[in-house]
Design an enzyme around this catalytic site. Structure first.
Site, PDB file in Angstrom:
ATOM      1  N   TYR A  36      47.187  21.514 140.853  1.00  0.00           N
ATOM      2  CA  TYR A  36      45.781  21.230 141.311  1.00  0.00           C
ATOM      3  C   TYR A  36      45.239  21.923 140.497  1.00  0.00           C
ATOM      4  CZ  TYR A  36      45.323  26.207 143.373  1.00  0.00           C
ATOM      5  OH  TYR A  36      45.274  26.665 143.828  1.00  0.00           O
ATOM      6  N   LYS A 151      49.596  26.622 137.864  1.00  0.00           N
ATOM      7  CA  LYS A 151      48.325  26.615 139.439  1.00  0.00           C
ATOM      8  C   LYS A 151      48.697  25.133 140.380  1.00  0.00           C
ATOM      9  CE  LYS A 151      43.608  26.029 140.344  1.00  0.00           C
ATOM     10  NZ  LYS A 151      43.621  27.530 140.444  1.00  0.00           N
ATOM     11  N   GLU A 183      46.202  40.450 140.011  1.00  0.00           N
ATOM     12  CA  GLU A 183      44.637  39.235 139.943  1.00  0.00           C
ATOM     13  C   GLU A 183      44.577  39.304 141.018  1.00  0.00           C
ATOM     14  OE1 GLU A 183      46.040  35.635 139.221  1.00  0.00           O
ATOM     15  OE2 GLU A 183      47.824  35.657 140.786  1.00  0.00           O
ATOM     16  N   LEU A 207      47.923  33.789 137.242  1.00  0.00           N
ATOM     17  CA  LEU A 207      47.507  32.566 136.927  1.00  0.00           C
ATOM     18  C   LEU A 207      46.430  32.815 135.320  1.00  0.00           C
ATOM     19  CD1 LEU A 207      47.204  29.313 137.766  1.00  0.00           C
ATOM     20  CD2 LEU A 207      44.592  29.965 138.702  1.00  0.00           C
TER      21      LEU A 207
HETATM   22  C1  LIG Z   1      45.370  33.846 142.415  1.00  0.00           C
HETATM   23  C2  LIG Z   1      44.537  32.993 141.366  1.00  0.00           C
HETATM   24  N1  LIG Z   1      43.847  33.900 140.020  1.00  0.00           N
HETATM   25  C3  LIG Z   1      42.739  33.470 139.479  1.00  0.00           C
HETATM   26  C4  LIG Z   1      41.999  32.565 139.738  1.00  0.00           C
HETATM   27  C5  LIG Z   1      41.039  31.992 139.340  1.00  0.00           C
HETATM   28  O1  LIG Z   1      41.205  31.260 138.084  1.00  0.00           O
HETATM   29  P1  LIG Z   1      39.731  30.346 137.878  1.00  0.00           P
HETATM   30  O2  LIG Z   1      38.677  31.531 136.994  1.00  0.00           O
HETATM   31  O3  LIG Z   1      40.076  29.624 136.773  1.00  0.00           O
HETATM   32  O4  LIG Z   1      38.972  29.515 139.360  1.00  0.00           O
HETATM   33  C6  LIG Z   1      42.241  31.716 141.027  1.00  0.00           C
HETATM   34  C7  LIG Z   1      41.872  30.411 141.437  1.00  0.00           C
HETATM   35  O5  LIG Z   1      42.191  29.904 142.165  1.00  0.00           O
HETATM   36  C8  LIG Z   1      43.400  32.230 142.153  1.00  0.00           C
HETATM   37  O6  LIG Z   1      44.260  31.047 142.707  1.00  0.00           O
END
Ligand SMILES: Cc1ncc(COP(=O)(O)O)c(C=O)c1O
Length: 293
Positions: A36, A151, A183, A207
């Protein structure tokens, strides 16, 4: 949380979200065999479109599922979805599953017809009081799988971690593995120490955040930036802690596990960076989301 907006996209059609239906044999439902994206929309325009759809293409490649659309086709699908929901500010959620077959087999079906779904929702609101005071977090041990760079919608570990944070009256769970900060349950993480912005390196354990990358670009040249491991002790001793995500920009964390970070208030580096973020948003407003080469 506000309700999603009324119109969604499902397998080539725009339908009322309340009437949208997929099979219980869909592999997204049975196996979490699905990826997603979530991207914000400001003034009807998708923000960091290419970054999000490059990451979707990578997630699909990593799970060996063909991307059902080109970037230009994705843009067209989502622009129509945004317009059907009245434009303005919102976020768009896109999911691609490996579809269904009549049965339940772990191995891929012989013929794959992916399920493609997109919906729009209002952006979460952070009150002035929340921005002024900052948010709180707890730390949790990592118990996710080994490919957190994909993701995927298989998010049960993240769901349990986030709920643990909610149960503790906190806003986010910061994930720790072998004493290192990785994170948040749904956010990337930064610390500021002695004026240096520090964030853990991308790996299979986190991620690659689109907002993280935008934040790093904005900070480069304004303050020293280091991409390196962050031990838990350094998180606790930081002057500032920030989290970032597509629907939340960058937000300050002023309390971790019940103890204040720095002064216990959003710090000067955060205040500078969030102003640059707002300027970036305004600069990108009105420019095309994607121009085919
Ligand atoms: C586990 C995780 N890390 C980091 C992020 C941040 O990613 P982004 O800045 O692309 O939304 C998300 C966002 O959904 C996430 O689920």
């Amino acid at each position: 949380m506000a309700e999603p907006l009324p119109q969604c996209y499902l397998n080539g059609e725009y339908v009322a979200l309340r009437n949208a239906r997929i099979s219980p044999l869909d592999r997204g439902f049975l196996f979490g065999d699905s990826v997603y994206e979530v991207l914000p929309v400001f003034g009807g325009r998708m923000f960091l479109f290419c970054e999000h759809f490059d990451r979707l293409a990578r997630s699909l490649q990593e799970i060996r599922l063909e991307n059902p659309h080109s970037h230009a086709a994705w843009q067209d699908i989502l622009e129509r979805l945004i317009a059907r929901n009245g434009g303005g500010d919102m976020y768009v959620y896109v999911q691609v599953t490996r579809g269904m077959e009549f049965g339940r087999n772990h191995a891929f079906p012989a013929v794959v017809k992916p399920t493609v779904f997109a919906m729009a929702s209002p952006l979460p609101v952070f009150t002035e009081a929340q921005r002024a005071a900052g948010l709180s977090a707890i730390t949790v041990e990592d118990f996710r799988w080994g490919r957190c760079d994909i993701k995927t919608t298989a998010l049960l570990a993240n769901v349990l971690m986030k709920q643990q944070a909610m149960d503790a009256g906190a806003n986010e769970a910061i994930i720790i593995r072998n004493g290192q900060v990785l994170e948040g349950a749904s956010t990337s993480i930064f610390i500021v120490r002695d004026g240096v912005l520090i964030t853990p390196p991308n790996s299979h354990r986190i991620l690659p955040g689109t907002t993280r990358d935008a934040t790093l670009s904005l900070a480069t040249g304004v303050m020293p930036v280091e991409i390196r491991d962050v031990p838990l002790a350094e998180l606790r001793a930081a002057d500032e802690v920030w989290i970032s995500a597509a629907t939340r920009d960058v937000l300050p964390i002023t309390c971790v596990d019940g103890s204040p970070i720095g002064t216990g208030l959003p710090g000067p580096a955060y205040l500078r960076l969030s102003e640059s973020f707002e300027n970036l948003r305004q600069r990108l407003a009105g420019t095309p989301a994607y121009t085919p080469a």
